[in-house]
Structure formats: structure tokens, C-alpha cells
Design a protein around this motif. Structure first.
Motif, PDB file in Angstrom:
ATOM      1  N   ILE A  35       0.862  -1.177   0.000  1.00 40.41           N
ATOM      2  CA  ILE A  35       0.000   0.000   0.000  1.00 40.41           C
ATOM      3  C   ILE A  35       0.900   1.229   0.000  1.00 40.41           C
ATOM      4  N   GLU A  36       0.810   1.999  -1.060  1.00 43.85           N
ATOM      5  CA  GLU A  36       1.693   3.152  -1.245  1.00 43.85           C
ATOM      6  C   GLU A  36       0.845   4.427  -1.256  1.00 43.85           C
ATOM      7  N   THR A  37       1.164   5.342  -0.344  1.00 43.36           N
ATOM      8  CA  THR A  37       0.436   6.607  -0.237  1.00 43.36           C
ATOM      9  C   THR A  37       1.422   7.740  -0.473  1.00 43.36           C
ATOM     10  N   PHE A  38       1.041   8.676  -1.344  1.00 44.91           N
ATOM     11  CA  PHE A  38       1.963   9.761  -1.679  1.00 44.91           C
ATOM     12  C   PHE A  38       1.239  11.088  -1.814  1.00 44.91           C
ATOM     13  N   GLN A  39       1.973  12.152  -1.579  1.00 48.05           N
ATOM     14  CA  GLN A  39       1.471  13.490  -1.821  1.00 48.05           C
ATOM     15  C   GLN A  39       1.741  13.825  -3.284  1.00 48.05           C
ATOM     16  N   PRO A  40       0.701  14.130  -4.042  1.00 47.40           N
ATOM     17  CA  PRO A  40       0.905  14.438  -5.454  1.00 47.40           C
ATOM     18  C   PRO A  40       1.523  15.820  -5.645  1.00 47.40           C
ATOM     19  N   GLU A  41       2.109  15.996  -6.820  1.00 51.53           N
ATOM     20  CA  GLU A  41       2.598  17.328  -7.177  1.00 51.53           C
ATOM     21  C   GLU A  41       1.422  18.100  -7.770  1.00 51.53           C
ATOM     22  N   ASP A  42       1.607  19.375  -8.003  1.00 55.45           N
ATOM     23  CA  ASP A  42       0.489  20.199  -8.455  1.00 55.45           C
ATOM     24  C   ASP A  42       0.576  20.583  -9.933  1.00 55.45           C
ATOM     25  N   ILE A  43       1.330  19.801 -10.707  1.00 51.43           N
ATOM     26  CA  ILE A  43       1.480  20.101 -12.135  1.00 51.43           C
ATOM     27  C   ILE A  43       0.568  19.218 -12.984  1.00 51.43           C
ATOM     28  N   HIS A  44       0.604  17.913 -12.756  1.00 49.90           N
ATOM     29  CA  HIS A  44      -0.159  16.966 -13.570  1.00 49.90           C
ATOM     30  C   HIS A  44      -1.487  16.620 -12.887  1.00 49.90           C
ATOM     31  N   PRO A  45      -2.507  16.249 -13.662  1.00 47.62           N
ATOM     32  CA  PRO A  45      -3.793  15.859 -13.078  1.00 47.62           C
ATOM     33  C   PRO A  45      -3.634  14.697 -12.093  1.00 47.62           C
ATOM     34  N   LEU A  46      -4.429  14.723 -11.031  1.00 49.36           N
ATOM     35  CA  LEU A  46      -4.334  13.697  -9.990  1.00 49.36           C
ATOM     36  C   LEU A  46      -4.553  12.291 -10.540  1.00 49.36           C
ATOM     37  N   GLU A  47      -5.516  12.131 -11.432  1.00 51.87           N
ATOM     38  CA  GLU A  47      -5.784  10.802 -11.995  1.00 51.87           C
ATOM     39  C   GLU A  47      -4.603  10.288 -12.816  1.00 51.87           C
ATOM     40  N   LEU A  48      -3.913  11.166 -13.501  1.00 53.37           N
ATOM     41  CA  LEU A  48      -2.722  10.775 -14.256  1.00 53.37           C
ATOM     42  C   LEU A  48      -1.619  10.317 -13.308  1.00 53.37           C
ATOM     43  N   GLN A  49      -1.428  11.053 -12.218  1.00 50.55           N
ATOM     44  CA  GLN A  49      -0.418  10.661 -11.237  1.00 50.55           C
ATOM     45  C   GLN A  49      -0.766   9.316 -10.607  1.00 50.55           C
ATOM     46  N   LYS A  50      -2.019   9.151 -10.225  1.00 53.84           N
ATOM     47  CA  LYS A  50      -2.438   7.885  -9.626  1.00 53.84           C
ATOM     48  C   LYS A  50      -2.233   6.730 -10.602  1.00 53.84           C
ATOM     49  N   ALA A  51      -2.611   6.937 -11.858  1.00 60.41           N
ATOM     50  CA  ALA A  51      -2.461   5.888 -12.877  1.00 60.41           C
ATOM     51  C   ALA A  51      -0.991   5.535 -13.082  1.00 60.41           C
ATOM     52  N   GLY A  52      -0.109   6.519 -13.079  1.00 61.81           N
ATOM     53  CA  GLY A  52       1.314   6.256 -13.259  1.00 61.81           C
ATOM     54  C   GLY A  52       1.910   5.470 -12.107  1.00 61.81           C
ATOM     55  N   TRP A  53       1.588   5.877 -10.892  1.00 62.63           N
ATOM     56  CA  TRP A  53       2.108   5.156  -9.719  1.00 62.63           C
ATOM     57  C   TRP A  53       1.525   3.744  -9.648  1.00 62.63           C
ATOM     58  N   GLN A  54       0.253   3.595 -10.008  1.00 62.08           N
ATOM     59  CA  GLN A  54      -0.352   2.263 -10.010  1.00 62.08           C
ATOM     60  C   GLN A  54       0.300   1.388 -11.080  1.00 62.08           C
ATOM     61  N   ALA A  55       0.610   1.953 -12.236  1.00 61.51           N
ATOM     62  CA  ALA A  55       1.262   1.185 -13.301  1.00 61.51           C
ATOM     63  C   ALA A  55       2.621   0.665 -12.836  1.00 61.51           C
ATOM     64  N   ILE A  56       3.376   1.481 -12.131  1.00 62.21           N
ATOM     65  CA  ILE A  56       4.668   1.032 -11.606  1.00 62.21           C
ATOM     66  C   ILE A  56       4.454  -0.085 -10.591  1.00 62.21           C
ATOM     67  N   LEU A  57       3.477   0.076  -9.710  1.00 59.14           N
ATOM     68  CA  LEU A  57       3.190  -0.953  -8.707  1.00 59.14           C
ATOM     69  C   LEU A  57       2.735  -2.247  -9.380  1.00 59.14           C
ATOM     70  N   ASP A  58       1.956  -2.148 -10.450  1.00 58.84           N
ATOM     71  CA  ASP A  58       1.528  -3.343 -11.183  1.00 58.84           C
ATOM     72  C   ASP A  58       2.721  -4.056 -11.829  1.00 58.84           C
ATOM     73  N   ARG A  59       3.677  -3.291 -12.351  1.00 58.81           N
ATOM     74  CA  ARG A  59       4.899  -3.891 -12.907  1.00 58.81           C
ATOM     75  C   ARG A  59       5.706  -4.563 -11.805  1.00 58.81           C
ATOM     76  N   PHE A  60       5.735  -3.934 -10.637  1.00 54.80           N
ATOM     77  CA  PHE A  60       6.430  -4.519  -9.491  1.00 54.80           C
ATOM     78  C   PHE A  60       5.809  -5.875  -9.139  1.00 54.80           C
ATOM     79  N   LYS A  61       4.499  -5.932  -9.050  1.00 54.88           N
ATOM     80  CA  LYS A  61       3.799  -7.181  -8.739  1.00 54.88           C
ATOM     81  C   LYS A  61       4.174  -8.276  -9.736  1.00 54.88           C
ATOM     82  N   LYS A  62       4.123  -7.927 -11.019  1.00 58.01           N
ATOM     83  CA  LYS A  62       4.445  -8.903 -12.072  1.00 58.01           C
ATOM     84  C   LYS A  62       5.888  -9.385 -11.924  1.00 58.01           C
ATOM     85  N   TYR A  63       6.810  -8.467 -11.642  1.00 53.57           N
ATOM     86  CA  TYR A  63       8.214  -8.828 -11.486  1.00 53.57           C
ATOM     87  C   TYR A  63       8.408  -9.759 -10.290  1.00 53.57           C
ATOM     88  N   VAL A  64       7.851  -9.391  -9.139  1.00 48.09           N
ATOM     89  CA  VAL A  64       8.051 -10.190  -7.924  1.00 48.09           C
ATOM     90  C   VAL A  64       7.498 -11.595  -8.105  1.00 48.09           C
TER      91      VAL A  64
END
Length: 142
Positions: free
Chosen positions: A108-137
Motif C-alpha cells: 500500500i503506497e500513499t503519496f502526496q501528489p505534485e500540483d502540475i499533472h492531473p491527480l488521476e494521471l499521477q495515480k495511474a502512473g504510480w499504479q502502473a509502476i506498482l503493477d509492474r512490481f507485482k508482475k516482477y516479484v
């Protein structure tokens, strides 16, 4: 203040393996990217409170890249990591929890977003990295 964003997954592996793959640079370089057209050619980590980390993230075609850096503020092995992002310590905090479940380990990863990119884009990017992590592990012999 912008509300924090949480992404999560359940990985079919014990906490010890998940922790090792998350914290060891030899593993980080294999999963730390949001998509197949990006990669993480280098990573290093001084895994202790006050220690710093760096993961270089680059487009595979060489068109873009950046250093993802931070300083650890909390290190409880196989349970919790927290850090402040950026070399300039821009005060954006991240917390990662590793929780045993019946089916493996919840990350479970919780982060403070930056104020440049849309929140949904940031969430999708971090989730994509976490999904790649799951697949790798789940495929790795950590």
C-alpha cells in the motif's frame, strides 16, 4: 493542500521476498517504470533513516529521462518505508506499507501528489509502476 493518493496491490509472495525486490537496487532496475517504453537503467539505495536513494528513469528511445530521488524518514524492514521525495526535499511524503495477507503481501503506497499533472494521471502512473512490481516479484527468484 492536495489530498494524498493511495495505490495498492496484493502480491502472491511472502513479505520477505516483496521487501527484497522493493529495496534492492539489483531488483529495482527490472521493474521501476510505468510502461514498457520506459526503463530504470540505474538505481542505488542507502536503506536507513537519513539515507538517500536514486532511481534513473528514462524513455527507451532516449527522448526523456529524470532522476527519482529521496531521503528515507522511516525504515521498518518488511513492514514500512517512508521518505521525502526529491534532492531538494520538496516535502512531498511517501509511505509504503507491506502487510501479510492470506494470499501473499499487500503493498500500500500513499503519496502526496505534485500540483502540475492531473491527480488521476499521477495515480495511474504510480499504479502502473506498482503493477509492474507485482508482475516482477511474482516471476522473480528473489
Amino acid at each position: 493542500m492536495i489530498p494524498k493518493i493511495t495505490v495498492s496491490t496484493i502480491i502472491c509472495a511472502p513479505v520477505s521476498k516483496v521487501w527484497q525486490c522493493w529495496t534492492n537496487p539489483a531488483h529495482i532496475i527490472h521493474w521501476n517504470a510505468a510502461s514498457d517504453d520506459w526503463h530504470c537503467p540505474t538505481a542505488n539505495s542507502d536503506l536507513r533513516v537519513g539515507g538517500q536513494f536514486l532511481s534513473r528513469m528514462e524513455a527507451r528511445d532516449g527522448s526523456n529521462g529524470f532522476d527519482f530521488t529521496g531521503t528515507y524518514t522511516c525504515v521498518y524492514p518488511e513492514m514500512r518505508l517512508a521518505f521525502i521525495m526529491g534532492e531538494d526535499l520538496d516535502s512531498r511524503e511517501v509511505e509504503v506499507l507491506f502487510e501479510p495477507t492470506e494470499n501473499g503481501t499487500a503493498v500500500i503506497e500513499t503519496f502526496q501528489p505534485e500540483d502540475i499533472h492531473p491527480l488521476e494521471l499521477q495515480k495511474a502512473g504510480w499504479q502502473a509502476i506498482l503493477d509492474r512490481f507485482k508482475k516482477y516479484v511474482e516471476a522473480a527468484n528473489c
